[in-house]
Design an enzyme around this catalytic site. Sequence first.
Site: not given
Lengths: 344, 657
Positions: A191, A278-280
Amino acid sequence: MFVGGGDGPDVGQPGGERRDTAGPETGSPDIGRPRILPYSWIIGQDDARTALELSFIEPRIGGVLISGQRGTAKSTVARSFNLMTTGNLPVTLPINATDDRIVGTLDVPALLEGRWAERESLLEEAGSRKVLYVDEVNLLDDHIVNLLLDVVSTGQLVVAHAATERRVEVSFQLVGTMNPEEGSLRPQLLDRFGLLVEMVTETDIDVRALILERVLEFDQVCRTGPTKAYRLALRADRRRKDQLKGARVMITDGAVVLPDAVRVQCARVAAAIGAVGHRGDVTLARAALAFAARRGADVATAEDIRAVARFVLPHRRGAISRGGSATWSEADDATVSKALGDDG
Amino acid sequence: MAERGSARLDALVECMALHPELRGLLLLDAEPDGGEERLALVIRRLAGALKAVTGRPVREIRLGAGTSDDDLWAGLRLRPDPAGRGVLLEHVPRPLLEQPVAGAPIAPIPLVAVADLTIVSVPAARAIVTIAAAPVAAMERDGFSCRWEPTGAWVAVCDPTRIGSVSPHLLDRFPLRAPIASLVASASASVSVAGSDASSEVPSTAAADADPGAAPTPGDAERAEEGRRWPAITRSLLVELAQRSPSGPEGHRRPVALARLAVACARRRGADQVEWEDAATAFGLLGVPWSHAGTDAAEDPGDAQGASVSGRVTEPTATSTSGQSGQSGLATPSEHAPTAPDATLVRDESGLGLPVEHGGPAELTHQVLLPTDQREAAALAAVYPEDDSEPLREAEPLRLLWAASHNLRQLRGQIVGTRAATDLRDIAVVPSLLRAAARRAARRPRSLAPDGPLLIDRGDLRAYRRMPVPEQILVLLLDHTARPGASWVPVLSGYLEWAYVQRARMAVIEVGVADGPGAVPQLHAERFLARGILDPRISSALAAPAGTASPLAHGLDLAHLTVLHALRHGNTLVREAYLVIATDGRGNVPLADSRLGELRPAVGDAGVRDALEAASRLRGLRRLVVHVVDLGGPPYADLPRRLASASGAAPPATPRP
């Protein structure tokens, strides 16, 4: 008495890259830099090159993981790109590293001479040069991965020796290469890579022949000195670097706009692919902006999202933590198209 | 029995010396006897060639089953102070790092030999993967750093029948291959192939049987390089090489290696241009067949260089290469020239003892290469046996696998202080140096300058005092759907008490947890790791409500990975793992569906079958004990028993009422 040590002489190449031995072969010519294929001589592997360029244009994307079969020039692409953009080989975390070199330690040679001195750790060095490269990242030992995650997630490196302690702000892009045959990466580390690229072997015979040609020509350069074609390649590298720097300035200056509608599309695409957290979404927006800047546009569009989704989202799916595949498929492309509102 | 090298060996080692990117040779050797002698001969020849070509001394390094990281990279060494006061602390870089030894202007070339690649240690295998065939390498260990461009040569022996036990990633680091029997012959026997005496000598830069430790001979190096330009290669030949190179899952390394070998062959004969015969020789040196047939007068008009090359090549007619001999191998174009002395048997004029095709007098204008036939496929399989071998290796073979040992356990765990050192393991460097520094002025001999070295006495040495670390792990697989509404504690109390007493690490895998009213059934198992039984997540897991889906196969898959990781990954200290599977065996979610997160219709008994298959992967894992707690009942009361059988567990225990 201290004999030898790690502080080898600077090789006098751009950026002062350390090379601790006499060179690749006694009598071989100096080609003006470490013996890595020029970036413009790399054939194919467009995805990997695009991902590295995006991460350079917008460093907040968070680096690139290049995964692929043996012999697909994963390491060459990563090193060559860094060499082109910075003049140096990237700071490299080898799989044989011990934790003291990663987080910092005292300068043992200096101590033995009666001086108290600290030695810059790999992570500090990466912080000052903005990139940490990990070859065979999936072969890193667990406790090394933990150290790395700790620093990458907090942005702080705590160096403690005996009774002293200091905190250093470090920030760098993580660039890794791995051969998935040798095992996968922990989801937490996966990630942390902004973009994931899967490299495959070029199968077209003409392309393969061109690869042979370039490799052999570079062999020749390394043994007999720079050729005209090699000098042209370095010139092309400099042009590319300038282009990328221009795109980077556009991002820094806020010259590329992400319209509200496109921002919503980022969220919609990330959700449709099943990205966890929400990093995506955020990385997708940043990568779309970088892609727009790379093509000289001042507005990011749905097409930019479409172009970068395959790098941003495959490793962020929930199924990854359950052993699922990070391979991007045509079905994923269709999902992206649907989320973008395409008819077909 | 005395061994001697063949001309083919000389050619290969010369090519390795001439082309630094070719310095990896895998010797395929299924002979159990005499392997060491054969390897030693190859090493001597290669050392001689390297010395002659590069002018650098050669340092032989052996890697084996016992090679550790400290052997490979660098370490601190204490040695007696010549003045008789205390000890001197030295940094000792290992030869792989290519550091010049004291007093020498240049570093020796490491010549690394591995007598049996199938049993080489994991640190050694990782070193090969990171250094061999790499343009740059780095060592960052124990306070020291070294970054260099490796130039060493790597020679490894591997039994082709056991090659499946070696990581393909590792094999990939050896661009050159050869059956050792083709390179080394006993003195009483000769290797004769296709009319050629393989043991015949050829003009060679290799100083046969040279002593690797002997001084370099600069004259040889100058002679080798003098007047030699790097040979050019035509586009048409490159296309041919790309087409003819054996394909495999290894990307471009094989064609690149073959092309480089062709260049080295051209260099070896002092040519400015790589010819077809060099390519054929390169293929032949590796044992990769290169056969010719057919006619094709067409020439690529856009390839002037190619035209110039083809002008020098005469080639066989279609009828001349009907493969009557049944022999695989190589035929150089010159062998098929109109002046060929024999219409049915062509000598190997390379003098290397390479197998050749039969051919006859012919006059051709272009060379056409046959697609690989069955005979060629068999030859390729001999050169790259890993392509067809059964994988016999463990999962993730290049990840660090360390045997748990008492000594290793002493070196791990949180540091809680220091103690007087009784040996040189786990030395606390800074406290030791501080102690020595405090006494420096008092103990410095008069002969030493004030800024001279710091002397460390034996009594100064301190070692770390560390917290003990757990050596066992208990992995609990809880199938909540097998015990809805009932407490787990009565069923598992024995295991939980054991974990508490042993202070074992814990891993809990939950199968079939309810997500809440109206929620979608959870199709995958969940896992968490805990330092010990007192972790609050464990009591929560023991009280979790049951759902309807039972992804047992996924749970067992996670259990397998957890156990592998605990026992084998990194510097693990876990000596034993206990896996307790509490289930009724009624898995109703296939493994693929768990991974996808979607339940496809009509799964049938796929969930049960996948669970049994996942359980079977646990069978035979060393240092793992599996227990199945039987929670089954009619009509599938036998499922836990089948699961136990598949996983190699003892007959399942029936829980207390």
